[in-house]
Design an enzyme around this catalytic site. Structure first.
Site, PDB file in Angstrom:
ATOM      1  N   SER A 104      68.077  53.870  44.927  1.00 20.22           N
ATOM      2  CA  SER A 104      68.230  54.360  46.226  1.00 20.22           C
ATOM      3  C   SER A 104      66.920  54.920  46.791  1.00 20.22           C
ATOM      4  O   SER A 104      65.770  54.062  46.637  1.00 20.22           O
ATOM      5  CB  SER A 104      69.480  55.224  46.608  1.00 20.22           C
ATOM      6  OG  SER A 104      69.784  55.170  47.957  1.00 20.22           O
ATOM      7  N   ASP A 120      73.177  49.414  47.950  1.00 22.17           N
ATOM      8  CA  ASP A 120      72.672  50.500  47.217  1.00 22.17           C
ATOM      9  C   ASP A 120      73.009  50.539  45.813  1.00 22.17           C
ATOM     10  O   ASP A 120      73.774  50.628  45.374  1.00 22.17           O
ATOM     11  CB  ASP A 120      73.010  51.760  47.996  1.00 22.17           C
ATOM     12  CG  ASP A 120      72.186  52.878  47.738  1.00 22.17           C
ATOM     13  OD1 ASP A 120      72.075  53.480  46.806  1.00 22.17           O
ATOM     14  OD2 ASP A 120      71.452  53.280  48.606  1.00 22.17           O
TER      15      ASP A 120
END
Length: 778
Positions: free
Chosen positions: A85, A323
């Site tokens: 992320s 993500d």
């Protein structure tokens, strides 16, 4: 002067807007590695320390101080980077800067100037006036005033800015992600272009040292993966975890880690935070590149590597990626895998350093609290769902990863204990074989080669039936090493290695090499010849053992022995480099690389050509000559100790190779783990993230709402990074050999002051913090 490398494997967690804090930390890692590179550069190329940027001057002085106090010439490098992320974005840019020597300052500008809700909002989601979704105003008020968030945490002169941006954010389109994917792509490409415009410099890695970068991604729909069982023979499950990896393979001066589109792909995919950004698909990036009139050479090859299952079905463009922190917020595993067969030309202190910007703090609280009687109350319906979908997967403790690292370290320690326990018996066997007077002879290359051959034959015969198991294990190691080497020709990955391995075994069996031992004991002559032509691992392990024995001698030797021991160390690592070079795919010519890539290669012919290219018989002669020369210059006691370790190695290898479990002996030391977080860096201010960071507000989206927030977190990231990196540097020294507590405090104050002085002109939104920090630093 003993040479040593502090090698950092950096693991960057996710953290949404706390990416700005992590950028501050990674920028300090970049400064430290740059300072180390300059400190070790040739005198003609070494910039003056006083001309170095801010903390780099402090780090270079500290490295000089370590040399003076401990006699250790320490080099710091960051050769493994893994991120998820927000941490994945920072990892991508840090890796690019390490490989190319480019500046990280453009990424600072990206985070400070453009990581803002008003920039990130999709153009189609912007509220056109203050009356848009006027019915949502109560929700805006609730978000802005819940628990007094803004009044308590935002400086008075920025409260209006935060309230206005929060209002526009809440009133953006609903039931669709407010942030724009194409906007994000553009920002990433702009930052990469700005780094390129800053100009390439010398790589921050020594020649031949690979850099490996990994970012985690979640495949939303998943891809099929086969599992082999007893019954049924095969089942299919859906795998959602993906890791996108990049590696230099030991190349230096290549100019970049990968094509900018590939780096942007990885950064955008790993940071597709659910609900905030739309899921990522490659068509989005294709459209942005087309709008900019940019080509993407090698696109299909990259997609085949990054999305192999999808590409095999011709559906790479249909992959939906979100993500990476959804399933793997702490990507230790790929970094641990990268440790295997890591080249090392000197003593290594390996550290796993992970950046956790908000330990113990959850993005969403799903604690049940207590009821009116004070009894524990279970979490409610929505709290349970939110916790299951968000916090629990991302914030699962890293215990499993740390236990893997600890198990590896324990295995190494156990192997070392076995070697020490065997030492008297092995040394007695060597002396019985050669006689105690042979240590008085002057070693020559011819004598050393003869002694080695006799010791290896004696070890094989003395092992009896145990040699067969050892020989098969060595043979398997050689086959695996060649399969991986061939798979790297053309960067074809693990699947190519899996395809080549049975072909190699067929060729080995066809030559009768699967019968490794003779009926009467000892090794099969054909197997011995095969090992002489291909067994790099044995030679590397032997030289590593010699280097560790030399380190033990150096730690207790008198100063007058330093020159001869230094020459011995140089000889060991020069010989080692000859073998390590032959593990790198770029060592081999284009013709061999092309033939390996054929659909149906002649594997027996390829093995012969590989043996000719490696030319290990000649290399052994060169290594023997260099080692013998250095041994001859040593006093008799030290020469005897090293000869016993060198000639006794076949005996040790028979006992310890089964324990290595594929680890090799390149970085054959226990791995230490260090954390960088606001809780660990309390030299300036205690209290953890609550006392220092602004980005933890609004479920960690806080820094997207104010430049002042971003400036605050970036500055604290640099300060915390410097604080902890100085600690980590000094922890490489034996107790009592480094600077004292007062001197360390002075070094840290100098680093903190250098950071504040350097950033004051850039960070115009936080003058009060700058002034407060100067008082706190002292």
């Amino acid at each position: 002067m003993r040479e040593k490398e502090l090698r950092l494997a950096l693991v960057c967690y996710g953290g949404i807007s706390l990416a700005v804090y992590m950028h501050g930390v990674t920028k300090e890692v970049w400064h430290l590695v740059r300072a180390s590179r300059d400190h070790h550069a040739d005198e003609t190329e070494r910039p003056d320390a006083t001309d170095a940027p801010e903390t780099e001057t402090i780090y270079r002085r500290l490295l000089e101080r370590i040399e003076q106090s401990a006699g250790v010439r320490l080099r710091v490098l960051n050769d493994i980077v893994a991120g998820a992320s927000a941490g994945g974005i920072n990892g991508v840019f840090l890796a690019q800067a390490i490989v190319t020597g480019q500046s990280l300052d453009p990424l600072t500008d990206l985070w400070l100037e453009r990581a803002d809700v008003e920039v990130l909002l999709d153009p189609d989601a912007q509220p056109f006036s203050r009356f848009t979704k006027i019915w949502a105003q109560p929700i805006v008020w609730l978000a802005a005033n819940r628990s007094g968030t803004i009044d308590e945490t935002v400086d008075a002169d920025t409260r209006d800015e935060v309230r206005a941006k929060l209002s526009r954010f809440v009133r953006a389109r609903w039931f669709a992600p407010p942030f724009g994917g194409k906007v994000f792509d553009g920002l990433l490409l702009d930052a990469l272009d700005a780094m390129t415009a800053s100009g390439n410099g010398p790589s921050l890695l020594p020649p031949g040292q690979p850099l490996d970068l990994f970012v985690t991604v979640t495949d939303f729909h998943g891809h099929p993966q086969k599992l082999r069982l007893h019954s049924p023979a095969e089942v299919i499950e859906t795998e959602h975890r993906l890791t996108i990896g990049f590696s230099t393979g030991g190349q230096t001066g290549a100019g970049r880690l990968a094509h900018p589109a590939e780096l942007a792909f990885a950064a955008r995919a790993t940071a597709s935070f659910p609900g905030a950004f739309p899921p990522f698909m490659v068509g989005e990036l294709d459209a942005v590149l087309k709008e900019r009139g940019r080509n993407w050479p090698g696109r299909d090859a990259f997609l085949a590597r990054a999305l192999p299952r999808h590409a095999a079905l011709g559906k790479a463009a249909e992959a939906v990626l979100i993500d990476g922190s959804v399933l793997a917020n702490a990507p230790f595993r790929p970094a641990i895998e990268a440790l295997k067969s890591r080249p090392a030309r000197r003593e290594v202190d390996r550290r796993f350093v992970y950046i956790d910007p908000k330990p113990r703090l959850r993005s969403i609280s799903f604690d049940g609290g207590v009821d009116a009687k004070g009894d524990a109350r279970p979490p409610g319906f929505f709290s349970t769902i939110l916790g299951a979908l968000s916090d629990i997967p991302r914030e699962q403790p890293i215990r499993d990863n740390l236990e893997t690292i600890e198990a590896r370290s324990q295995r190494i320690a156990r192997t070392r204990r076995i070697v020490e326990a065997l030492r008297p018996e092995v040394e007695a066997a060597i002396e019985a074989m050669f006689g105690s007077t042979f240590f008085l002879d002057r070693p020559t290359a011819a004598r050393l080669a003869n002694w080695r051959a006799r010791a290896q034959e004696k070890a094989a015969r003395q092992a009896g039936h145990a040699y067969a198991a050892y020989g098969h294990l060595k043979l398997a190691g050689v086959v695996d090493e060649i399969a991986l080497l061939f798979s790297r020709f053309g960067n074809r990955g693990q699947e190519a290695a899996d395809r080549l391995r049975p072909l190699l075994w067929a060729a080995v069996s066809g030559a009768g090499l699967d019968r490794v031992s003779e009926p009467g004991g000892g090794a099969n002559p054909a197997v011995i010849q095969f090992f002489r032509s291909h067994d790099l691992g044995f030679r590397i392990r032997r030289l590593r053992t010699l280097a560790r024995q030399l380190t033990a001698i150096e730690e207790q030797a008198d100063a007058e022995l330093a020159p001869s021991l230094g020459s011995m160390r140089d000889a060991i690592y020069e010989a080692l480099a000859l073998y390590l070079d032959r593990q790198i795919h770029d060592f081999y010519g284009a013709e061999l690389r092309t033939d390996v890539s054929l659909p149906e290669p002649d594997v027996a012919m390829l093995l012969d050509r590989l043996a000719a290219a490696r030319d290990l018989a000649r290399v052994d002669d060169v290594a023997d000559d260099r080692i013998a020369e250095a041994l001859a210059a040593l006093p008799k006691a030290e020469r005897r100790t090293l000869l016993l370790a060198y000639l006794g190695f076949p005996f040790y290898d028979l006992a310890t190779l089964p324990l290595l479990q594929g680890e090799g002996m390149d970085e054959f030391d226990p791995v230490k783990v260090d954390r960088i977080s606001p809780e660990d860096a309390g030299t300036i201010r205690g209290g953890g993230p609550e006392a220092t960071l602004k980005g933890i507000q609004f479920n960690s989206f806080g820094a997207f709402f104010s430049r002042a927030y971003r400036e605050n977190d970036y500055l604290w990231g640099r300060l915390h990074g410097a604080d902890r990196l100085i600690d980590i540097l000094l922890s490489t020294l034996p107790a009592g050999q480094g600077p004292g507590r007062d001197e360390v405090a002075a070094i840290k104050r100098a680093a903190f002051t250098a950071i504040v002085d350097a950033e004051e002109a850039r960070l115009t939104a936080i003058p009060e913090l700058i002034e407060t920090l100067r008082d706190e630093i002292g």
